[in-house]
Design an enzyme around this catalytic site. Structure first.
Site, PDB file in Angstrom:
ATOM      1  CB  CYS A 250      50.121  -0.781  13.183  1.00  0.00           C
ATOM      2  SG  CYS A 250      48.901  -1.335  14.400  1.00  0.00           S
ATOM      3  CB  THR A 251      51.831   0.529   8.254  1.00  0.00           C
ATOM      4  OG1 THR A 251      51.917  -0.896   8.389  1.00  0.00           O
ATOM      5  CG2 THR A 251      52.868   1.014   7.257  1.00  0.00           C
TER       6      THR A 251
END
Length: 153
Positions: A45-46
């Protein structure tokens, strides 16, 4: 329930990282890219949201508002936004837990999280692009960019 191109986008009102409510109706007249993701601070996600941050002009120059949504609480989203320098809103679909992700057909009820769903909503509130990836599958963002370019044309 899965959404298709041409469907009316489900309405929502959610708090952002600063607990300011953002509603899809309030953005009518502006195309919106909705990026659902599983969890703040997670590796994939990052990576995805940092790429979105780095290429944000692709969307904003086309007049598209970017919103990222997860089931994380607002304080966690605020900390993550500050850490990563995101210039777009992070919306909290925390309570009722995952209700918006459910409405968009991208909620994993066994894990209690959104999967990687991406929806481009046109200025009239209809789905112009949709893509859903599994929780461990990083998204290729070129499809989003192509959809934005077609919408802007």
């Amino acid at each position: 329930m899965s959404l298709s191109v041409g469907d009316v986008a489900p309405e929502f009102s959610l708090p952002d990282q600063d607990r300011q409510v953002v509603s899809l109706t309030g953005l009518r007249g502006t195309p919106v890219l909705l990026v659902f993701y599983p969890f703040a601070f997670s590796r994939i996600c990052t990576g995805e949201l940092c790429q979105l941050r780095d290429e944000l002009a692709t969307y904003t120059d086309a007049g598209v508002r970017v919103l990222a949504l997860s089931t994380d609480p607002a304080p966690a989203l605020k900390a993550w936004r500050e850490q990563e320098g995101f210039d777009f809103a992070l919306l909290s679909d925390f309570w009722p837990h995952g209700a918006v992700a459910q409405a968009y057909g991208v909620f994993n009820d066994k894990a209690g999280m959104a999967v990687r769903g991406t929806f481009l909503v046109d200025a009239e509130g209809r789905i112009a692009f949709t893509e859903v990836n599994g929780p461990g599958d990083a998204r290729e963002q070129s499809g989003w960019k192509d959809a934005v370019a077609q919408l802007a044309a």
